[in-house]
Design an enzyme around this catalytic site. Structure first.
Site, PDB file in Angstrom:
ATOM      1  CD  GLU A   1      -9.156   5.963   0.352  1.00 39.06           C
ATOM      2  OE1 GLU A   1      -8.133   5.841  -0.354  1.00 39.06           O
ATOM      3  OE2 GLU A   1      -9.140   6.305   1.540  1.00 39.06           O
ATOM      4  CB  VAL A   2      -9.116   1.906  -5.199  1.00 36.46           C
ATOM      5  CG1 VAL A   2      -8.721   1.491  -6.608  1.00 36.46           C
ATOM      6  CG2 VAL A   2      -8.126   2.916  -4.632  1.00 36.46           C
TER       7      VAL A   2
ATOM      8  CG  HIS B   1      -8.591  -2.824  -2.657  1.00 32.90           C
ATOM      9  ND1 HIS B   1      -9.484  -2.167  -3.473  1.00 32.90           N
ATOM     10  CD2 HIS B   1      -8.539  -2.103  -1.513  1.00 32.90           C
ATOM     11  CE1 HIS B   1      -9.957  -1.101  -2.850  1.00 32.90           C
ATOM     12  NE2 HIS B   1      -9.399  -1.043  -1.659  1.00 32.90           N
TER      13      HIS B   1
ATOM     14  CG  ASN C   1     -12.689  -0.808   3.532  1.00 30.20           C
ATOM     15  OD1 ASN C   1     -13.230  -1.162   4.566  1.00 30.20           O
ATOM     16  ND2 ASN C   1     -11.461  -0.316   3.501  1.00 30.20           N
TER      17      ASN C   1
ATOM     18  CG  ASP D   1      -2.056   0.962   1.108  1.00 30.93           C
ATOM     19  OD1 ASP D   1      -3.203   0.508   0.957  1.00 30.93           O
ATOM     20  OD2 ASP D   1      -1.807   2.190   1.150  1.00 30.93           O
TER      21      ASP D   1
ATOM     22  CG  HIS E   1      -6.850  -3.132   2.868  1.00 31.37           C
ATOM     23  ND1 HIS E   1      -6.173  -1.939   2.753  1.00 31.37           N
ATOM     24  CD2 HIS E   1      -8.063  -2.923   2.301  1.00 31.37           C
ATOM     25  CE1 HIS E   1      -6.945  -1.044   2.147  1.00 31.37           C
ATOM     26  NE2 HIS E   1      -8.100  -1.617   1.866  1.00 31.37           N
TER      27      HIS E   1
HETATM   28  P1  5GP Z   1      -9.868   1.298   0.293  1.00 33.09           P
HETATM   29  O1  5GP Z   1     -10.176   2.471   1.163  1.00 33.09           O
HETATM   30  O2  5GP Z   1     -10.447   1.454  -1.092  1.00 33.09           O
HETATM   31  O3  5GP Z   1     -10.217  -0.009   0.929  1.00 33.09           O
HETATM   32  O4  5GP Z   1      -8.297   1.258   0.159  1.00 33.09           O
HETATM   33  C1  5GP Z   1      -7.581   1.815  -0.902  1.00 33.09           C
HETATM   34  C2  5GP Z   1      -6.116   1.697  -0.560  1.00 33.09           C
HETATM   35  O5  5GP Z   1      -5.362   1.925  -1.752  1.00 33.09           O
HETATM   36  C3  5GP Z   1      -5.637   2.727   0.473  1.00 33.09           C
HETATM   37  O6  5GP Z   1      -5.065   2.040   1.584  1.00 33.09           O
HETATM   38  C4  5GP Z   1      -4.608   3.562  -0.304  1.00 33.09           C
HETATM   39  O7  5GP Z   1      -3.511   3.952   0.490  1.00 33.09           O
HETATM   40  C5  5GP Z   1      -4.192   2.624  -1.428  1.00 33.09           C
HETATM   41  N1  5GP Z   1      -3.757   3.284  -2.648  1.00 33.09           N
HETATM   42  C6  5GP Z   1      -4.395   4.302  -3.293  1.00 33.09           C
HETATM   43  N2  5GP Z   1      -3.728   4.639  -4.407  1.00 33.09           N
HETATM   44  C7  5GP Z   1      -2.650   3.811  -4.469  1.00 33.09           C
HETATM   45  C8  5GP Z   1      -1.581   3.678  -5.410  1.00 33.09           C
HETATM   46  O8  5GP Z   1      -1.477   4.398  -6.408  1.00 33.09           O
HETATM   47  N3  5GP Z   1      -0.652   2.719  -5.152  1.00 33.09           N
HETATM   48  C9  5GP Z   1      -0.733   1.911  -4.052  1.00 33.09           C
HETATM   49  N4  5GP Z   1       0.236   0.998  -3.890  1.00 33.09           N
HETATM   50  N5  5GP Z   1      -1.728   2.006  -3.150  1.00 33.09           N
HETATM   51  C10 5GP Z   1      -2.675   2.949  -3.354  1.00 33.09           C
END
Ligand code: 5GP
Length: 119
Positions: A99-100, A104, A91, A33, A106
């Site tokens: 967010e993405v 994914h 999530n 991450d 974690h």
């Molecule tokens: P979410 O909130 O969607 O479960 O987690 C998204 C995760 O993606 C976050 O922990 C954030 O730090 C990570 N993340 C966002 N953009 C990037 C990126 O460009 N590269 C990497 N390696 N992680 C990312």
């Protein structure tokens, strides 16, 4: 949720944006991450275009689903996380703060991780 082919993890899968790769096989890519919340913070993503856990569990093949979860366990073993323990988080959707919009998982480890949720 329709799949956005321009999301950041789709770009990582296509090699358009770099990542710090931890593991790759037929089914998944795993990388560190960019903003780690624990000493170990790995993201495991399926290679298929799935926006969320909802999309994945509704539409992915059995082989893709097995591939993702076998990989999560393998990565944890490879990184030596099993004895002390680790946490997996996914999530999905607004209330979870996803967010993405590419599924994914974690993997968090490397210190006592505290309560499962902030109160
Ligand atoms: P979410 O909130 O969607 O479960 O987690 C998204 C995760 O993606 C976050 O922990 C954030 O730090 C990570 N993340 C966002 N953009 C990037 C990126 O460009 N590269 C990497 N390696 N992680 C990312």
């Amino acid at each position: 949720m329709t799949y956005d082919t321009d999301n950041i993890f789709a770009k990582i899968l296509r090699g358009e944006i770099p990542c710090d790769k931890v593991y790759e096989d037929e089914w998944v890519l795993a990388f560190n991450d960019i903003a780690p919340q624990a000493p170990v913070h790995v993201l495991v993503i399926p290679k298929g275009a799935y926006a969320s856990m909802d999309d994945f569990t509704a539409n992915a093949s059995d082989a893709e689903i097995v591939g993702l979860y076998r990989a999560v366990g393998q990565i944890a073993r490879d990184l030596g996380l099993v004895e002390a323990g680790y946490r997996t988080i996914n999530n999905t959707g607004r209330d979870s703060h996803q967010e993405v919009p590419h599924l994914h998982v974690h993997i968090l480890a490397g210190r006592p991780l505290g309560p499962m949720l902030a109160r």
